[in-house]
Design a protein around this motif. Structure first.
Motif, mmCIF file in Angstrom:
data_model
loop_
_atom_site.group_PDB
_atom_site.id
_atom_site.type_symbol
_atom_site.label_atom_id
_atom_site.label_comp_id
_atom_site.label_asym_id
_atom_site.label_seq_id
_atom_site.Cartn_x
_atom_site.Cartn_y
_atom_site.Cartn_z
ATOM 1 N N VAL A 278 0.838 -1.202 0.000
ATOM 2 C CA VAL A 278 0.000 0.000 0.000
ATOM 3 C C VAL A 278 0.873 1.252 0.000
ATOM 4 C CG1 VAL A 278 -1.713 1.301 1.319
ATOM 5 C CG2 VAL A 278 -1.962 -1.160 1.059
ATOM 6 N N THR B 88 2.857 1.498 -3.603
ATOM 7 C CA THR B 88 2.017 1.904 -4.722
ATOM 8 C C THR B 88 1.391 3.277 -4.469
ATOM 9 O OG1 THR B 88 0.199 0.649 -3.763
ATOM 10 C CG2 THR B 88 1.467 -0.431 -5.475
ATOM 11 N N GLY B 89 1.110 3.577 -3.195
ATOM 12 C CA GLY B 89 0.585 4.905 -2.871
ATOM 13 C C GLY B 89 1.611 5.987 -3.183
ATOM 14 N N TYR C 59 -1.880 3.076 -8.942
ATOM 15 C CA TYR C 59 -2.813 3.830 -8.105
ATOM 16 C C TYR C 59 -3.963 2.947 -7.642
ATOM 17 C CZ TYR C 59 -6.843 6.979 -7.462
ATOM 18 O OH TYR C 59 -7.979 7.585 -7.007
ATOM 19 N N HIS D 24 -3.148 0.351 -5.057
ATOM 20 C CA HIS D 24 -3.009 0.959 -3.741
ATOM 21 C C HIS D 24 -4.239 0.721 -2.860
ATOM 22 C CE1 HIS D 24 -2.114 3.985 -0.728
ATOM 23 N NE2 HIS D 24 -3.146 4.721 -1.079
#
Lengths: 96, 517
Positions: free
Chosen positions: B27, B30-31, B127, B130
């Motif tokens: 998370v 990818t965030g 995105y 995420h």
């Protein structure tokens, strides 16, 4: 920092209070706020939702901070009573 | 739980963090990339060049839709913001689900021309990864990530309580001291960006709060649709008249919207029931102008181009929510602030990764027999290599697949995404099969090589390699390739450190060889 691993049953009990009890209490606060807060209703709903995660986290931390699993249950009840009562009153009285 | 508050909080912090640590790393990684998703998409569609022209690309998209999607339920046009060049258009036929629109998405450049760009999901894939994950239904993904975020919130609070001296730890970094160094590094990443971590976790939960905590809606409204109507105002969905009517020029409506917003750019155009006499055009303000993300929307009668009555305004809570979501997504952030977001995101990645490594570093010394650790320990050790080196490796293979997969093959964008998980899976499997010390060195070296390969393959397969981009002053392409090289250098350094590391210290014999897992 070393510490003894807690007894399984007590641990399970705390995990339950944190995970399930925490969510239920947060949901009850969110629902009570949606019905009681003196503001536009969509805003009351949103306020309840925003606040609910802090309540959830606080209950989860409480479940592990208190001295025994029994106390965790007692505190869960203490924290959950006000929104449950508020919801009950508002449903009965048809408030909001 | 006997013992002090700090000990029970340390327990909670350790296990809440470990259980969801690997998912939280995904998370965070990818965030962090999502802050540059527009730039990543630009790099992944090297066919799109030129300057941005909002009105021209909007008109180009409408022209294309009029030729290809007459009679669709709705048209959507994502207008280019200041960080992108092309508009993306797509449409929804009757009965199609939300995700099927990608099958007929197209790009329009600043000259109003539809560009035959390679089929890719670009930065958008990372995105969506995420918060939606991949290969599983979106709603499951959101709930799983939501639970992980809640564990993260609890780990942050309990981590802060665990601290003896949070201020001193801010300045403490003892290198080369095994477990102590990992703890310091974990503290540094966590404490340095603590306000960011707290903000990003809480606002992350708020972005999907209607999924996670819908009980206020249930309590206050008879039906969820009543709530949605109260939010959106009376200006609901139009009904089809059956009469065909041409649409007024989009440029005029864009100009009216811009005037209403004191010159701010529109960001999104939706045409409901295009071609019908009752068609409605909705224009939403771009996200760069304000920290609040739930951008204001104005509606127009499509046939006349006249603005309809504006939607209801909401109170302080709605604005608070909107700003919280805006703070999380950072769409308002200009370049320097955007890099600060990325730096904080990277500190978050470092916090999670060092936390995971710390779990093993701390327990290695206490193992009854360090040559034969128990199953739980070995699992954590392997999952750490598989995620900390494997996930970045997979992202590199995603970028490589973007340059190497032939254009025009069926489901190309889906195969790019598959490449991410194949790359990750292969490296994870490799990490499982090798002795763990070798696995760390080799997996990090593999990640370094993969990131080194990205700019090289870019230079070989397109005319927009690092050198031509430098000469043309193409900031986005230069920055992307340089970021790949910097990531490669980072992994190479980590591999070198892991390789040089002295063999593990001789373990202290313990009085009570009790397993801790």
């Amino acid at each position: 920092m070393r510490f003894a691993f807690p007894a399984p049953l007590s641990l399970l009990s705390r995990v339950f209070v944190a995970l399930v009890g925490g969510y239920a209490t947060a949901a009850a606060y969110a629902a009570a706020m949606a019905r009681w807060l003196p503001m536009d209703r969509t805003d009351a709903v949103t306020t309840g939702m925003i606040a609910s995660f802090a309540i959830y986290a606080a209950i989860a931390v409480m479940a592990f901070a208190v001295r025994s699993a029994a106390r965790a249950w007692i505190w869960l009840g203490v924290c959950g009573l006000p929104p449950a009562l508020a919801l009950y009153l508002s449903m009965r009285g048809g408030a909001a | 739980m006997k013992g002090s508050l700090r000990q029970s909080m340390a327990f909670l912090h350790t296990w809440a963090g470990l259980l969801f640590g690997w998912l939280l790393l995904l998370v965070f990684v990818t965030g962090t990339t999502a802050y540059f998703q527009d730039e990543i998409t630009r790099w992944m569609q090297p066919e799109i060049t030129g300057e941005r022209d909002l009105t021209a690309s909007a008109q180009g998209a409408v022209d294309y839709l009029q030729r290809h999607a007459q009679g669709a339920e709705a048209w959507s046009i994502q207008l280019p913001d200041a960080r992108s060049v092309a508009a993306m258009g797509y449409w929804k036929e009757k009965g199609e689900t939300f995700l099927q629109w990608r099958d007929h998405a197209f790009m329009v450049n600043g000259r109003g021309e539809v560009v035959d760009a390679r089929d890719t999901t670009g930065g958008w894939l990372l995105y969506r990864l995420h918060f939606d994950l991949h290969y599983i239904p979106v709603q499951w993904g959101r709930w799983i990530v939501g639970v992980a975020a809640m564990f993260m919130l609890v780990a942050i609070v309990s981590g802060v309580i665990t601290h003896k001296k949070i201020f001193a730890d801010f300045f403490t970094l003892r290198l080369g001291k095994g477990q102590r160094s990992w703890l310091d590094a974990h503290n540094l990443g966590a404490v340095l960006a603590l306000p960011f971590h707290l903000m990003i976790t809480y606002t992350g939960l708020v972005t999907l709060q209607r999924v996670y905590m819908p009980w206020g809606i249930t309590a206050a409204y008879a039906q969820t649709s009543d709530y949605q109507r109260a939010l959106a105002g009376p200006d609901g969905l139009p009904t089809r008249s059956g009469r065909v009517a041409p649409m007024a020029p989009i440029a005029g409506m864009l100009a009216q919207a811009r005037q209403r917003w004191q010159g701010a750019d529109p960001g999104f155009v939706a045409v409901l029931l295009p071609g019908d006499a009752n068609a409605v055009v909705r224009i939403t303000r771009g996200t760069a102008v304000s920290m609040a993300t739930r951008g204001e929307t104005v509606s127009f009668d499509a046939t006349t181009g006249r603005m309809r009555s504006p939607p209801p305004t909401h109170g302080a809570a709605a604005l608070t929510e909107s700003v919280m979501v805006g703070l999380h997504a950072g769409r308002y952030a200009p370049l320097a602030l955007r890099w600060l977001y990325v730096a904080c995101g990277l500190l978050g990645c470092a916090m999670v990764a060092t936390g995971l490594v710390l779990w093993t570093a701390k327990r290695r010394l206490q193992l009854p027999d360090p040559n034969r650790p128990h199953v739980g320990f070995r699992l954590v050790e392997r999952l750490n290599v598989a995620t900390i080196a494997g996930l970045p490796f997979g992202i590199a293979t995603y970028f490589l697949a973007n340059r190497l997969l032939a254009t025009g093959i069926p489901h190309r964008a889906a195969w790019e995404a598959n490449a991410l998980f194949i790359g990750w899976g292969v490296l994870a499997l490799y990490a499982l099969l090798r002795p763990v010390r070798r696995a760390w060195v080799e997996a990090m070296a593999a990640a370094a090589l993969a990131y080194l390969a990205v700019p090289a393959v870019n230079a070989l397969t397109t005319s927009r390699g690092l050198w031509p981009s430098l000469r043309q002053g193409d900031g986005v392409f230069v920055a992307f390739d340089m970021s790949m090289l910097a990531t490669a250098a980072g992994f190479a350094f980590a591999a070198w450190r892991a390789w040089r590391r002295p063999p593990g210290p001789t373990p202290r014999p313990r009085q009570t060889p009790k397993a801790l897992a």
